[in-house]
Design a protein around this motif. Structure first.
Motif, short mmCIF file in Angstrom:
data_model
loop_
_atom_site.label_atom_id
_atom_site.label_comp_id
_atom_site.label_asym_id
_atom_site.label_seq_id
_atom_site.Cartn_x
_atom_site.Cartn_y
_atom_site.Cartn_z
N PHE B 44 0.69 -1.27 0.00
CA PHE B 44 0.07 0.16 0.03
C PHE B 44 0.96 1.49 -0.03
N LEU B 47 2.10 2.17 -3.31
CA LEU B 47 1.33 2.59 -4.10
C LEU B 47 0.87 3.83 -3.74
N GLY B 48 1.18 4.55 -2.75
CA GLY B 48 1.29 5.68 -2.48
C GLY B 48 0.19 6.03 -1.53
N ALA B 49 -0.20 5.05 -0.69
CA ALA B 49 -1.18 5.26 0.47
C ALA B 49 -0.73 5.17 1.76
N LEU B 51 -1.25 6.31 4.62
CA LEU B 51 -2.31 6.26 5.99
C LEU B 51 -2.83 5.11 5.64
N VAL B 52 -3.28 4.43 4.47
CA VAL B 52 -4.14 3.05 4.55
C VAL B 52 -2.97 2.33 5.11
N TRP B 55 -2.81 2.10 8.61
CA TRP B 55 -4.21 1.58 9.19
C TRP B 55 -4.26 -0.03 9.05
N GLU B 56 -3.54 -0.31 8.06
CA GLU B 56 -3.45 -1.78 7.74
C GLU B 56 -2.79 -2.46 8.85
N VAL B 59 -4.84 -1.45 12.35
CA VAL B 59 -6.39 -2.16 12.42
C VAL B 59 -6.27 -3.65 12.19
N LEU B 124 -0.40 10.07 -1.99
CA LEU B 124 -1.65 10.83 -1.27
C LEU B 124 -1.55 11.17 0.16
N LEU B 129 -6.56 12.64 2.39
CA LEU B 129 -7.34 11.65 2.57
C LEU B 129 -8.30 11.86 3.96
N MET D 1 8.49 3.81 -8.11
CA MET D 1 8.08 2.72 -8.29
C MET D 1 7.08 2.87 -9.61
N VAL D 48 -6.59 0.34 -3.77
CA VAL D 48 -5.33 1.04 -3.46
C VAL D 48 -4.60 1.46 -5.03
N ALA D 52 -4.42 4.71 -7.12
CA ALA D 52 -3.15 5.18 -7.79
C ALA D 52 -3.42 5.47 -9.31
N VAL D 57 -8.80 9.95 -4.74
CA VAL D 57 -8.85 9.59 -3.20
C VAL D 57 -9.67 8.58 -3.00
N GLN D 60 -9.10 4.92 -1.75
CA GLN D 60 -8.29 4.96 -0.34
C GLN D 60 -9.63 4.99 0.67
N VAL D 61 -10.28 6.06 0.42
CA VAL D 61 -11.24 6.41 1.30
C VAL D 61 -12.19 4.81 1.50
N VAL D 63 -11.28 2.07 1.20
CA VAL D 63 -10.36 0.95 2.02
C VAL D 63 -10.37 1.32 3.34
N ILE D 64 -10.23 2.68 3.71
CA ILE D 64 -10.35 2.90 5.37
C ILE D 64 -11.88 2.28 5.86
N MET D 67 -12.27 -1.29 5.95
CA MET D 67 -11.52 -1.63 7.37
C MET D 67 -12.55 -1.61 8.73
#
Lengths: 472, 168, 496, 101, 626
Positions: B44, B47-49, B51-52, B55-56, B59, B124, B129, D1, D48, D52, D57, D60-61, D63-64, D67
């Motif tokens: 993640f 891939l530029g996330a 915060l996710v 959290w992964e 959480v 991001l 986010l 990457m 995710v 990208a 956004v 990702q939202v 995904v949050i 969860m």
């Protein structure tokens, strides 16, 4: 979230916060009657609010619609919740369940269903679906004294969880292929071949369909249905059979009206699903010896028929489907209400042996049950017929003769098993034992459902006109 | 470099998951899965996330899997005595499924120009986010909060001990 | 039609449908009090009969146009209208229904169990039948078509004989399959018509002029035919009837044979033939052959029966074969004969079913092996039995003969071979009917105990029927008069 | 990457299949739930990656929120597991087959 | 006088029948008896009263329209013409005497109301045939006599054999009715009317081939009622009924209906030589067949029954030979003496203590009142055709017509007629000898003979013996009154030289005498019946019943079994049950999927997903991704 959004959301807010409030009160004040009354009142207020307070905008936070169609279903599910609570009153008191928790869960589920019916965004769809599904996980297993309820809860929960997995993956694929979660765009961009990721998106739609198929028990994802219906208490079963399925179908109708062309690619798949579902439900019900399981299989057939209506990509089809959903919800609720009203210390009458000759003990409710079953079967003069008629009409117009013929076959088979029950009720050989006389709220629900079945059967124009105006 | 890292992480993820699902001891399985989720979190991140990713770890690996572990410990689940001998009936759909899904994927990767487009170089910021979450998606957050509330109630209702004399 | 429709008139036809419906509801409301239910049911059916008689006397004469017509909007979304229309044929059927229903209610007097339900179902059935005979909108018609099945289903399945459940289900499902075929065809016709003219309607009169390709017409006609042939019932779709008639309670058998079977033929006349004239023309020879096969098959089968009710069931099938044969001849005289025969058959066979029920009440058996010698024990009953048997086998001067000879005269003109073959069937009818009479009323008495002869109520049922049988046999003109115009119009390929 | 989008999807698909395998092959309720978690994570990966790919956004939202929802669901599910364990002292899914047909 | 009053003739018996049927059992016995006799006697009186209406072209009376539909317009109409009038008179007259006799005969039976009602109804039906203006009214009577014979033959219904005999009579005659019915339909289709006179008037316009077929159909119809070969089997069994019934139905009236029908349609039938030959042939075959059978019978009424068939055969031959007058003449005389014979036989049976078998009688001339013997003898000599009796003249007229017919084939028929006459004389006197001569061989106790059973014999004996006067041939000084009465309806003029006529008359007398002598020689002293295959064959009526049974009844019943058990039960119901079982077995298979085990349910997900993927792959491969 602006004030406008909140205002537009008012009915759902009433349901959700009302539920929460009753939960809080229930934590200290354990007397069930006022809590239930409060719950029913809340649901009714929610319905009234949805009907009377015009939404300031047609959209809520980009996730949900607040249009007439959404409002219509909000009213319907709120009323259903009220009816469900009325039917559940005696059940809660006799089983000494926590009234606060139960009421709040039902209201919460109603809120979820209302939101689901108005979802215009895949995130909203997903969240709303999860919302009421979670409530049902708990409701089904809420009677902890009942072995079958636990089993039913487990089955629904595990299957639901897996379905959620499919759903999430499917939405992800749709998102990957279209780059948006908002519904019309998500569908439109796929056909526009933006980025050429269309096939992934199609697979995503397929996966969503599997998840939805689980929720509304399309074959072959229907296997849980009879077990869960049997295990869940009748008041919960009633909600599960009507609201949870109806809301999903309503969402499908909404999605379909927003996402026209993408379904074009799914037509043959849907065709297959509809055919298999109608047959599986009808044939499965043939050998049943338990009314609730029979109703479960019957609901499978009905969902198949609904799918036929959905397949017709025109307003006829959508109107027919919507009509069907409403009628099915009312009729099904009536059936479960009758079952619940007959429940006593021995539990609910389920096995056919318990129904045999019940018409001589409880003639009115037996007659009503017969009427409801006949409506489910599609006897002219009842609402069920008009629903089936509308769907077949639309299907023929769209050229799905094959599906109509399969539907006809399924209908014939359905008549066979519904009539077997109807006969059973009035068999003279072994008069059944006396069951519970039922309470006023239960009778009220049964009466309203019966009236609706007849009124919508003889004067379907009322409902059709309404739907015609509301369809997005 | 990071590209290679991505593939390495991916392979670690799959390997760990494979280990997880084949363990007979549930504790081992959960531990393997936690390892896999760490790898996923890093993916993640790549891939530029960020915060996710965080959290992964927090959480998923930190809370959810630990919750599993906790339950396993609490119930004292032994490694399953009954060997899981899935017959061919249960393998068959799986084998077919894996084969066809992989076939689909391959076909797509080979055929679909869009699938060949590169991803990466996207970042991001957590702030963005956060703004999205509590801005446009505030309503969703509220719904989730309700969900958590009722989940709590549900957990309470289901999880409390059975009344005396009724637990069998 | 246009002038009639615009004139404000009393909704007699609605009354015909609604009266029994109201009676049924009232019966249900008095479910605890059997005596009141009986009285209510009798009063209702008397009222219906009165209305029917009034219509027969004051509105019975016409020139082939509608005698009465009621039309109002119903389900506008699908162009479904509330249309009740009465021509000469419908008038005759309505009269028959009202009359037979009186007998049925008298016959049901002795029902002990769930009296209110029984009478309510009988009245509901009457409402359904009235609707079938009067409705002039496809969906409206279909509504009654199906609704009439339900009371019969329950009459059989709750009050019937030993195999009642099986028979009831068979009856219902068998006819249902046909009905569904019709429903699909109806909707298809509706759409074809709508696509052509832009007018989406289910009103039969409007659908008459739909342009159909040969293939379309064939398929749609087949759909309608499926419903009507099963209901008629033509061989080989008849086995439901024998079971249903055998197992049904007395009043149920009476209604089933006297009225419900006629709906199939009525449907052919009212819907299938006018809507699909070309397909009809192609199909008529097949229909005639089917009718003949049925005539003989049923006559033979009847000869082999031991259960007298089953024998009568087969005799019904055989007679209806002759009725259908008359229709297939497509000839005015034959048609009028067929229609007359429908009425007379309803009365004679109905009376026989009544008598079987009375015999069953007294002797507790329906087997010819166990019956016999009733003439010595219950002479009046036996006399009526003989009388109606003779009427049924077509003795000149009694009712059935009038219809039969008209059918034969007409048919001979169009298809001599059919008529000759049908005449042979007349001998067969004598063979099984005489076997029946011989087995039931002649021979030595089977039991020593004395059996009660006819009571007043039973006289009330049988005597009017007997008089009517003589009347129809000797002077059927009043009943033929309303038919002349209508049949001529129908044969010319149109409806008023 | 920089990696092809398809490769990310392929990883996700493989993960999904592994999760499904777990669901189908394992008989213990807890392991089935773990399989579901794996499937959900596969979905997260797609989200995710797509986020990208589209430089957005929303993924990702989702995904949050996913969860969070998973957490809620797991809470209920595990409570159910405890409840069932108390009732039957087993967590083998097929043992709960009191209703069928 | 108003023509419509003619309707009183048939309606009077009908009215009395209905009254007796409805109230007979509730009113005094005398009332029923008076009612019954009045009905018929009244009809007789009315016939005499209206006799004048028959002269000229006759009178036609219409009561009301029976059936009207399209071109069909059929009324209840009577035609009282010169053919009908004597027949009506005979029917009512003989029936009156029979009714009187029946009052005596039935005086011990309690079921008299039904009996008299049926008897009257029978007369009504017969009158309907005789007086019918159109074929449909004729058909009404035609079926009506069938019905009444059914009811009367099976009158003593407690014995199932009687009821069965009645059924048989009804069914066999109904077979004939079918042919009549076909003719009726065809005639209507050809001429557009059912009026007999109108049809006869248009007959010449019908193509010859059709005329042949129509005539044959009418012939077959007539065969049924008149018990001619091949539809003759019912008559002998019909003797199960009470004797007055036998007298009425099977001697005087019903069996003559066929002859009357052919006479009615003579203008049509006579157009076809083939049909005429066929009629003669049928008559000849029946005449000799029945005569041979009669020789071997043991029951007195069966002998008479076969003799009736034989004599009706003569009448058919007469029609075939073209002489309606001759046929009607024989019909009338035969009616008198055969009614007499039956009624006397009834007395004999009474005297013999309800014994039917002539071999168990004997010596009855001394046992009973002597006038009975004389009455019986009077009938017998008429039947045997002893010279100067009515039977002698009428039979001779027929033989003459046959002999003089231009077609040489008719000589063969004539020969058959002669042989039959010999046989007739033989079996008639066999009967007389066995019954009256010698000593009483039976065991029964004689019943008393009421007066009413005795005196109606005398008028009949008188009529029978003097019947020749009605149509006495010219060469013996007669005026051929009947022939002249019929006028144009009388058929062919039988012309022969007086030598031929005297020769034939001598032959006839010789034959009658020969028959008597043979019987005298054989039965003068009692001899037990012969027991050889020939006599058994004749006794059983040439095994006709067995033949019919094998040819028609058995195939019919096995077809019935096939249709009911084979076709309906096994095939149709079996198919339906099989379908139902098939569907429910699909259901069971599907339900087996719902195992209650979660793993199964979850794998259903997998299978569904698999189908989805398969479909997806297909789409990919086919559409290249689109």
């Amino acid at each position: 979230m602006s004030l406008i959004d909140l205002l537009a959301l008012l009915p759902v807010l009433i349901l959700a916060f009302g539920g929460t409030a009753i939960l809080m009160v229930g934590a200290w004040y354990r007397e069930p009657r006022p809590l239930l009354a409060g719950g029913i009142a809340t649901a009714l207020i929610g319905a009234v609010a949805a009907g009377m307070v015009p939404p300031p905008s047609l959209e809520i936070a980009g996730l949900f619609s607040a249009g007439g169609y959404a409002r219509f279903f909000t009213i319907l599910w709120a009323l259903l919740a009220a009816a469900g609570l009325m039917v559940a009153t005696r059940y809660i008191m006799e089983k000494r369940l926590g009234a606060g928790e139960y009421v709040s869960l039902v209201l919460y589920a109603a809120a979820g269903m209302a939101l689901l019916s108005s979802a215009t965004h895949l995130l909203g769809l997903f969240l709303a679906l999860e919302t009421f599904t979670l409530a049902f996980y708990i409701l089904i297993a809420s009677n902890r004294r009942c072995e079958m309820a636990a089993e039913a809860g487990l089955k629904y929960l595990l299957m639901g969880a897996v379905a959620t997995g499919f759903m999430a993956f499917g939405i992800a694929l749709i998102y990957a292929s279209s780059g948006t979660l908002a519904l019309p765009d998500a569908a439109l961009r796929m056909t526009a071949a933006a980025g050429g990721l269309q096939p992934w998106g199609l697979l995503g739609w397929g996966l969503v369909l599997i998840a939805v198929g689980f929720k509304i028990s399309l074959a072959p994802f229907h296997l849980w249905t009879p077990d869960v219906y049997q295990g869940a208490p009748a008041p919960v079963g009633g909600l599960l059979a009507t609201g949870s399925k109806g809301a999903v179908v309503a969402a499908l109708v909404g999605m379909l009206s927003l996402a026209g062309p993408v379904w074009h690619d799914l037509v043959d798949l849907l065709w297959l699903l509809a055919a298999v579902t109608m047959l599986a439900g009808a044939l499965g019900a043939l050998g049943q010896k338990n009314l609730k399981r029979l109703l479960a299989y019957s609901s499978v057939t009905h969902m198949g028929t609904l799918l036929v209506g959905l397949l017709c990509q025109n307003t006829e089809g959508l109107a027919a489907t919507t009509f069907y959903v409403v009628v099915y919800a009312i009729t099904s609720l009536g059936a479960f209400a009758v079952i619940a009203s007959l429940a006593d210390q021995r539990g609910e009458p389920m096995a056919f042996d318990e129904w045999r000759g019940l018409g001589y003990r409880h003639p009115v409710r037996s007659a009503v049950l017969v009427l409801i079953l006949l409506s489910l079967a599609g006897l002219p003069g009842t609402a069920g017929f008009m629903a089936k008629f509308a769907v077949f009409q639309a299907a023929l117009q769209s050229g799905y003769l094959g599906l109509v013929l399969i539907g006809v076959f399924a209908s014939v088979v359905s008549f066979a098993f519904y009539l077997r029950v109807a006969m059973l009720l009035f068999q003279p050989e072994a008069p059944a034992v006396q069951r519970h006389a039922g309470t006023a709220p239960e009778h009220a629900v049964v009466a309203v459902c019966t009236a609706a079945v007849l009124v919508f059967g003889l004067f379907p124009g009322i409902l059709f006109d309404l739907i015609g105006r509301l369809l997005p | 470099m990071t590209t290679a890292l991505f593939y390495i992480l991916g392979i670690i993820l799959l390997a760990a998951t494979l280990m997880c699902i084949t363990r007979r001891n549930p504790v081992h399985a959960v531990i393997y899965l936690v390892a896999g989720f760490f790898a996923l979190a890093l993916m993640f991140y790549l891939l530029g996330a960020p915060l996710v990713a965080a959290w992964e770890v927090i959480v998923y690996a930190g809370a959810i899997m630990v919750l599993f572990l906790f339950i396993i410990m609490m119930l004292g689940l032994a490694p399953q005595e009954v060997p899981e001998g899935p017959g061919w009936q249960r393998w068959l759909p799986l084998a077919l499924l894996s084969a066809s899904l992989m076939a689909c994927t391959l076909l797509l990767i080979l055929e679909d120009p869009a699938a060949g487009q590169k991803v990466g170089g996207f970042y991001l910021a957590p702030q963005a986010l956060g703004e999205a979450l509590f801005g446009r998606y505030a309503m969703a957050v509220e719904m989730v909060s309700f969900q958590l509330l009722f989940a709590t109630i549900g957990a309470y209702l289901l999880g409390r001990p059975l009344p005396k004399g009724e637990d069998q | 039609m246009s002038t009639l429709a615009t004139l404000p008139q009393f909704p007699w036809l609605s009354l015909l449908v609604l009266l029994p419906l109201a009676g049924a509801l009232l019966c249900l409301l008095h479910s605890g009090r059997p005596a009141e239910c009986r009285a209510l049911a009798l009063a209702t059916s008397l009222a219906v009969f009165g209305v029917a008689l009034y219509l027969f006397i004051y509105h019975g004469q016409g020139d082939g146009r509608w005698l009465l017509y009621e039309d109002s909007a119903w389900i506008s979304r699908y162009g479904i209208r509330y249309v009740l229309a009465m021509d000469g044929i419908a008038l005759l059927m309505v009269l028959l229904t009202a009359f037979m229903q009186l007998a049925a209610i008298l016959l049901a007097w002795r029902v002990e169990r769930q009296v209110a339900g029984f009478f309510a179902l009988l009245l509901l059935l009457e409402a359904g039948l009235m609707g079938i005979f009067l409705a002039y909108d496809l969906v409206f018609f279909y509504l009654f078509w199906e609704v009439a099945l339900i009371p019969m289903f329950f009459l059989i399945s709750v009050w019937g004989g030993a195999n009642r459940r099986r028979a009831a289900l068979k009856f219902f499902l068998y006819t249902l399959v046909g009905s569904f075929c019709m429903l699909v065809a109806m909707i298809a016709l509706y759409q074809i018509h709508g696509a052509q003219t832009g007018v989406y309607t289910f009103v039969i009169g409007e659908l008459l002029h739909t342009q159909l390709t040969a293939a379309q017409e064939g398929w749609l006609f087949a759909g309608f035919l499926a419903a009507f042939i099963v209901k008629s019932p033509l061989v080989p779709f008849h086995t439901w009837l024998t079971d249903a008639l055998t197992e049904a309670p007395a009043a149920g058998s009476l209604d089933l044979t006297g009225l419900l079977l006629k709906t199939g033929i009525y449907g052919l006349i009212r819907l299938a033939f006018p809507l699909f004239p070309n397909a009809t023309a192609h199909f008529l020879p097949i229909l005639g052959v089917l009718a003949l096969v049925g005539l003989f098959h049923a006559a033979w089968s009847a000869y082999h029966q031991d259960d007298i009710k089953r024998l009568l069931a087969y005799s019904s099938i055989s007679h209806l074969g002759l009725v259908v044969l008359g229709l297939a001849a497509w000839q005015l005289t034959a048609w009028e004969g067929s229609l007359l025969l429908m009425v007379t058959h309803g009365i004679t066979t109905g009376a026989l079913f009544i008598l079987v029920a009375l015999i069953r009440e007294r002797t507790a058996t329906r087997s010819m092996q166990e019956l016999g010698g009733l003439w010595g024990q219950v002479p009046c009953l036996a006399f009526f039995f003989l009388f109606f048997s003779l009427a049924s086998l077509g003795l000149p001067g009694l009712a059935n003969f009038a219809g039969e000879i008209l059918v034969l005269l007409g048919t001979f003109r169009a298809h001599p071979v059919w008529a000759v073959a049908a005449l042979l069937g007349v001998v067969f009818a004598a063979a099984y009917m005489l076997r029946l009479v011989q087995g039931v009323i002649w021979g030595p008495a089977r039991s020593e105990r004395t059996l009660p002869d006819l009571t007043l109520r039973e006289w009330l049922m049988l005597l009017p029927m007997a008089l009517l049988v003589v009347w129809l046999g000797l002077y059927p003109a009043p009943f033929l008069a309303p038919l002349h115009g209508t049949v001529a119009v129908l044969l010319a390929g149109g409806l008023p | 990457m920089m990696i092809p989008f398809g490769h990310a999807l392929a990883f996700a698909a493989a993960l999904f299949i592994l999760g499904l395998t777990c669901v189908l092959l394992r008989r213990q309720i807890l392991m089935i739930l773990i399989g579901v978690e794996i499937m959900l994570n596969a979905a997260s990966l797609v989200f995710v990656a797509a986020s990208a790919y589209w430089r957005q956004v929303d993924g990702q939202v989702f995904v949050i929120l996913l969860m969070a929802i998973t957490a809620a669901e797991v809470a209920v599910a595990l409570a159910m597991v405890v409840y069932l364990w108390r009732r039957k002292r087993t967590l083998v899914a097929d043992e709960f087959n009191g209703m069928h047909g | 006088m108003n023509d419509s009053l003619l309707f009183l003739i048939p309606l009077l018996p009908l009215f009395c029948a209905v009254i007796n049927l409805l109230f007979g059992m509730r009113l005094p016995r005398l009332f029923a008896e008076v009612m019954a006799v009045t009905g018929v006697a009244g009809a007789f009186a009315l016939t005499l009263l209206f006799w004048g209406h028959a002269e000229g072209d006759g009178s036609r009376a219409v009561l009301f329209t029976w059936l009207n539909s399209g071109t069909v317009d059929i009324s209840f109409a009577l035609n009282f013409d010169r053919l009908a009038a004597p027949m009506t008179l005979m029917v009512t007259g003989v029936a009156t005497l029979i009714h009187l006799y029946a009052v005596g005969y039935m005086h011990e039976d309690d079921d008299y109301a039904r009996f008299f009602a049926l008897l009257n109804l029978f007369v009504f039906a017969m009158l309907a045939i005789v007086l019918a203006d159109n074929l449909l009214v004729l058909f009404l009577g035609w079926e009506g006599v069938g019905l009444c014979s059914y009811g009367l033959i099976g009158f003593w219904y407690r014995k199932l054999e009687n009821a069965k005999a009645g059924t048989k009579a009804f069914l066999v005659t109904r077979v004939g009715d079918v042919f009549l019915g076909i003719a009726l339909l065809w005639l209507f289709a050809l001429t557009g009317t059912l009026s007999i006179n109108a049809i006869n008037a248009q007959a010449a316009a019908i193509s010859p081939g059709v005329v042949i077929v129509l005539s044959l159909l009418l012939l077959l119809g007539a065969c049924g009622k008149s018990a001619q070969v091949p539809l003759m089997t019912w008559l002998a069994d019909a003797m199960a009924g009470p004797t007055p019934v036998s007298a009425l139905i099977h001697a005087a009236t019903m069996v003559t209906a066929g002859v009357y029908l052919l006479c009615r349609f003579f203008p049509l039938v006579s157009l076809s030589a083939v049909a005429m030959t066929a009629i003669t042939a049928i008559g000849a075959v029946t005449a000799i067949y029945a005569a041979t059978c009669a020789m071997a019978q043991r029951e007195i009424k069966r002998v008479l029954a076969y003799s009736t068939m034989s004599q009706v055969g003569y009448m058919f031959m007469a029609v075939g030979a073209g002489t309606v007058a001759g046929a009607m003449f024989h019909l009338l005389t035969h009616a008198f003496f055969k009614a007499l014979l039956f009624m006397a036989a009834g007395c004999v049976i009474h005297l013999a203590g309800d014994e039917n078998d002539i071999f168990k009688m004997g010596g009855l001339a001394r046992r009973g009142p002597v006038e009975l013997f004389w009455a019986f003898l009077a009938g017998a000599v008429c039947l045997a055709g002893l010279p100067l009796t009515g039977g002698f003249f009428s039979k001779d007229g027929i033989l003459l017509a046959l002999f003089t017919h231009p077609d040489p084939l008719y000589r063969v028929f004539w020969l058959i007629g002669v042989v039959t006459a010999l046989l007739t004389a033989f079996y008639t006197f066999r009967l007389v000898y066995l019954v009256f001569a010698g000593d009483y061989r039976g065991t029964g106790h004689p019943h008393a003979l009421p007066l009413l059973m005795r005196w109606p014999l005398w008028p009949l004996a008188l009529l029978g013996l003097a019947g020749g006067l009605f149509n006495l041939p010219v060469f013996v000084g007669g005026g051929e009154a009947l022939h002249h009465w019929y006028g144009t309806m009388a058929g062919r003029e039988v012309a022969a030289s007086h030598d031929v006529e005297w020769m034939l008359i001598g032959l006839a007398a010789a034959i009658a005498a020969a028959g008597w002598l043979a019987a005298h020689w054989r039965y003068r002293g009692y001899r037990p019946p012969l027991e050889n295959p020939v006599s058994r064959f004749l006794l059983s009526g040439w095994q006709a019943d067995a033949l019919v049974d094998r040819l028609f009844v058995r195939p019919f019943t096995s077809m019935a079994r096939f249709c009911s058990a084979g076709c309906d039960r096994a095939l149709l119901d079996g198919t339906l049950d099989g379908l139902a079982r098939l569907v429910s077995s699909w259901g069971r298979m599907l339900v087996q999927l719902t195992t209650g085990r979660l793993t199964t349910y979850l794998s259903a997900f997998a299978w569904g997903f698999l189908v989805l993927l398969g479909w997806f792959l297909l789409k990919l491969v086919n559409g290249g991704g689109h």
